[in-house]
Scaffold this motif. Structure first.
Motif, PDB file in Angstrom:
ATOM      1  N   ALA A  27      -7.475   0.459  11.723  1.00 46.21           N
ATOM      2  CA  ALA A  27      -7.695  -0.881  12.266  1.00 46.21           C
ATOM      3  C   ALA A  27      -6.837  -1.860  11.473  1.00 46.21           C
ATOM      4  O   ALA A  27      -6.650  -1.698  10.271  1.00 46.21           O
ATOM      5  CB  ALA A  27      -9.173  -1.268  12.158  1.00 46.21           C
ATOM      6  N   ALA A  28      -6.320  -2.879  12.169  1.00 49.26           N
ATOM      7  CA  ALA A  28      -5.449  -3.876  11.549  1.00 49.26           C
ATOM      8  C   ALA A  28      -6.055  -5.258  11.740  1.00 49.26           C
ATOM      9  O   ALA A  28      -6.428  -5.628  12.853  1.00 49.26           O
ATOM     10  CB  ALA A  28      -4.057  -3.812  12.186  1.00 49.26           C
ATOM     11  N   ARG A  29      -6.146  -6.033  10.634  1.00 47.97           N
ATOM     12  CA  ARG A  29      -6.702  -7.391  10.712  1.00 47.97           C
ATOM     13  C   ARG A  29      -5.578  -8.395  10.960  1.00 47.97           C
ATOM     14  O   ARG A  29      -4.600  -8.447  10.216  1.00 47.97           O
ATOM     15  CB  ARG A  29      -7.452  -7.754   9.438  1.00 47.97           C
ATOM     16  N   GLY A  38      -8.129 -12.982  11.261  1.00 50.70           N
ATOM     17  CA  GLY A  38      -9.379 -12.490  10.710  1.00 50.70           C
ATOM     18  C   GLY A  38     -10.090 -11.477  11.590  1.00 50.70           C
ATOM     19  O   GLY A  38     -11.036 -10.830  11.145  1.00 50.70           O
ATOM     20  N   ARG A  39      -9.645 -11.308  12.816  1.00 51.64           N
ATOM     21  CA  ARG A  39     -10.235 -10.328  13.729  1.00 51.64           C
ATOM     22  C   ARG A  39      -9.407  -9.048  13.671  1.00 51.64           C
ATOM     23  O   ARG A  39      -8.242  -9.048  13.298  1.00 51.64           O
ATOM     24  CB  ARG A  39     -10.274 -10.873  15.168  1.00 51.64           C
ATOM     25  N   TRP A  40      -9.997  -7.953  14.092  1.00 49.46           N
ATOM     26  CA  TRP A  40      -9.383  -6.635  13.969  1.00 49.46           C
ATOM     27  C   TRP A  40      -8.920  -6.108  15.325  1.00 49.46           C
ATOM     28  O   TRP A  40      -9.518  -6.417  16.356  1.00 49.46           O
ATOM     29  CB  TRP A  40     -10.367  -5.674  13.329  1.00 49.46           C
ATOM     30  N   GLU A  41      -7.866  -5.287  15.283  1.00 43.69           N
ATOM     31  CA  GLU A  41      -7.304  -4.715  16.501  1.00 43.69           C
ATOM     32  C   GLU A  41      -6.691  -3.355  16.206  1.00 43.69           C
ATOM     33  O   GLU A  41      -6.472  -2.989  15.045  1.00 43.69           O
ATOM     34  CB  GLU A  41      -6.239  -5.640  17.086  1.00 43.69           C
ATOM     35  N   ARG A 109      -7.369  -0.972   7.553  1.00 42.87           N
ATOM     36  CA  ARG A 109      -8.483  -0.132   7.106  1.00 42.87           C
ATOM     37  C   ARG A 109      -8.535   1.138   7.932  1.00 42.87           C
ATOM     38  O   ARG A 109      -8.420   1.104   9.154  1.00 42.87           O
ATOM     39  CB  ARG A 109      -9.828  -0.846   7.300  1.00 42.87           C
ATOM     40  N   TRP A 110      -8.732   2.260   7.218  1.00 40.00           N
ATOM     41  CA  TRP A 110      -9.019   3.526   7.882  1.00 40.00           C
ATOM     42  C   TRP A 110     -10.540   3.597   8.017  1.00 40.00           C
ATOM     43  O   TRP A 110     -11.251   3.577   7.015  1.00 40.00           O
ATOM     44  CB  TRP A 110      -8.506   4.694   7.053  1.00 40.00           C
ATOM     45  N   LEU A 111     -11.033   3.668   9.240  1.00 44.69           N
ATOM     46  CA  LEU A 111     -12.466   3.628   9.506  1.00 44.69           C
ATOM     47  C   LEU A 111     -12.975   4.981   9.979  1.00 44.69           C
ATOM     48  O   LEU A 111     -12.409   5.566  10.909  1.00 44.69           O
ATOM     49  CB  LEU A 111     -12.773   2.583  10.583  1.00 44.69           C
ATOM     50  N   THR A 112     -14.051   5.448   9.351  1.00 49.54           N
ATOM     51  CA  THR A 112     -14.722   6.660   9.836  1.00 49.54           C
ATOM     52  C   THR A 112     -15.461   6.299  11.126  1.00 49.54           C
ATOM     53  O   THR A 112     -15.703   5.111  11.398  1.00 49.54           O
ATOM     54  CB  THR A 112     -15.738   7.196   8.812  1.00 49.54           C
ATOM     55  N   PRO A 113     -15.877   7.299  11.910  1.00 51.61           N
ATOM     56  CA  PRO A 113     -16.639   6.980  13.125  1.00 51.61           C
ATOM     57  C   PRO A 113     -17.873   6.120  12.834  1.00 51.61           C
ATOM     58  O   PRO A 113     -18.208   5.235  13.628  1.00 51.61           O
ATOM     59  CB  PRO A 113     -17.018   8.354  13.674  1.00 51.61           C
ATOM     60  N   TRP A 117     -17.693   0.044  13.851  1.00 51.70           N
ATOM     61  CA  TRP A 117     -18.221  -1.268  14.243  1.00 51.70           C
ATOM     62  C   TRP A 117     -18.525  -2.155  13.039  1.00 51.70           C
ATOM     63  O   TRP A 117     -19.167  -3.197  13.183  1.00 51.70           O
ATOM     64  CB  TRP A 117     -19.434  -1.101  15.152  1.00 51.70           C
ATOM     65  N   SER A 118     -18.005  -1.783  11.863  1.00 46.55           N
ATOM     66  CA  SER A 118     -18.203  -2.610  10.668  1.00 46.55           C
ATOM     67  C   SER A 118     -17.174  -3.743  10.581  1.00 46.55           C
ATOM     68  O   SER A 118     -17.268  -4.584   9.692  1.00 46.55           O
ATOM     69  CB  SER A 118     -18.128  -1.750   9.402  1.00 46.55           C
ATOM     70  N   VAL A 119     -16.200  -3.767  11.480  1.00 43.24           N
ATOM     71  CA  VAL A 119     -15.206  -4.826  11.509  1.00 43.24           C
ATOM     72  C   VAL A 119     -15.386  -5.638  12.795  1.00 43.24           C
ATOM     73  O   VAL A 119     -15.960  -5.165  13.773  1.00 43.24           O
ATOM     74  CB  VAL A 119     -13.754  -4.286  11.408  1.00 43.24           C
ATOM     75  N   ASP A 120     -14.881  -6.871  12.780  1.00 44.13           N
ATOM     76  CA  ASP A 120     -14.991  -7.782  13.916  1.00 44.13           C
ATOM     77  C   ASP A 120     -13.778  -7.585  14.828  1.00 44.13           C
ATOM     78  O   ASP A 120     -12.766  -8.271  14.701  1.00 44.13           O
ATOM     79  CB  ASP A 120     -15.076  -9.225  13.394  1.00 44.13           C
ATOM     80  N   TRP A 121     -13.890  -6.624  15.763  1.00 46.16           N
ATOM     81  CA  TRP A 121     -12.804  -6.315  16.680  1.00 46.16           C
ATOM     82  C   TRP A 121     -12.540  -7.498  17.605  1.00 46.16           C
ATOM     83  O   TRP A 121     -13.461  -8.219  17.991  1.00 46.16           O
ATOM     84  CB  TRP A 121     -13.155  -5.100  17.544  1.00 46.16           C
TER      85      TRP A 121
END
Length: 138
Positions: A27-29, A38-41, A109-113, A117-121
């Motif tokens: 994910a990229a902020r 500040g949002r993630w994509e 950030r590398w996100l586990t499954p 949803w811990s980031v603000d997509w």
């Protein structure tokens, strides 16, 4: 192969579902523009005239993250962005390099499954991320 488009065709924005060896999703902020900061994509960008989506994705990942990557397969579906733009997502593999934020992002950030949803997509990325997750668990 590039395809001709008419002026009424939407601009295609391609994004990558990049996974590491541990199955984590990148994910990229956003750092710009201000209304998205500040949002993630999922990382990616616009397909230029005469460019295939696959080529555009490889180019955007090189420019934005400093990596060589290859699209593996397209995630089914298209998601509307702002008027005149549509999002397509490709599962992609890093060929070389380590992703780092070079343009339009200030953090990766590398996100586990369990962390997805811990980031603000970004709102427009949420349905695409759900589709990516559905494919990974099926």
């Amino acid at each position: 192969m590039p395809t001709a488009s008419s002026p009424s065709d939407p601009v295609v924005v391609v994004a990558a579902a990049l996974y590491d060896d541990g199955g984590r999703l990148l994910a990229a902020r956003r750092s710009a523009p201000p209304d998205l900061a500040g949002r993630w994509e999922l990382p990616g960008g616009k397909v230029e005239p005469g460019e295939s989506p696959e080529h555009a994705l490889a180019r955007e990942l090189r420019e934005e993250l400093g990596i060589a990557a290859v699209p593996v397969d397209r995630v089914p579906g298209e998601w509307p962005l702002k008027p005149g733009y549509v999002l397509q997502v490709w599962r992609s593999r890093v060929l070389s390099g380590t992703p780092r934020p070079l343009q339009d992002h200030d953090e990766l950030r590398w996100l586990t499954p369990d962390e997805i949803w811990s980031v603000d997509w970004l709102d427009q990325d949420v349905p695409a991320v759900k589709e990516v997750l559905g494919r990974e668990t099926s």
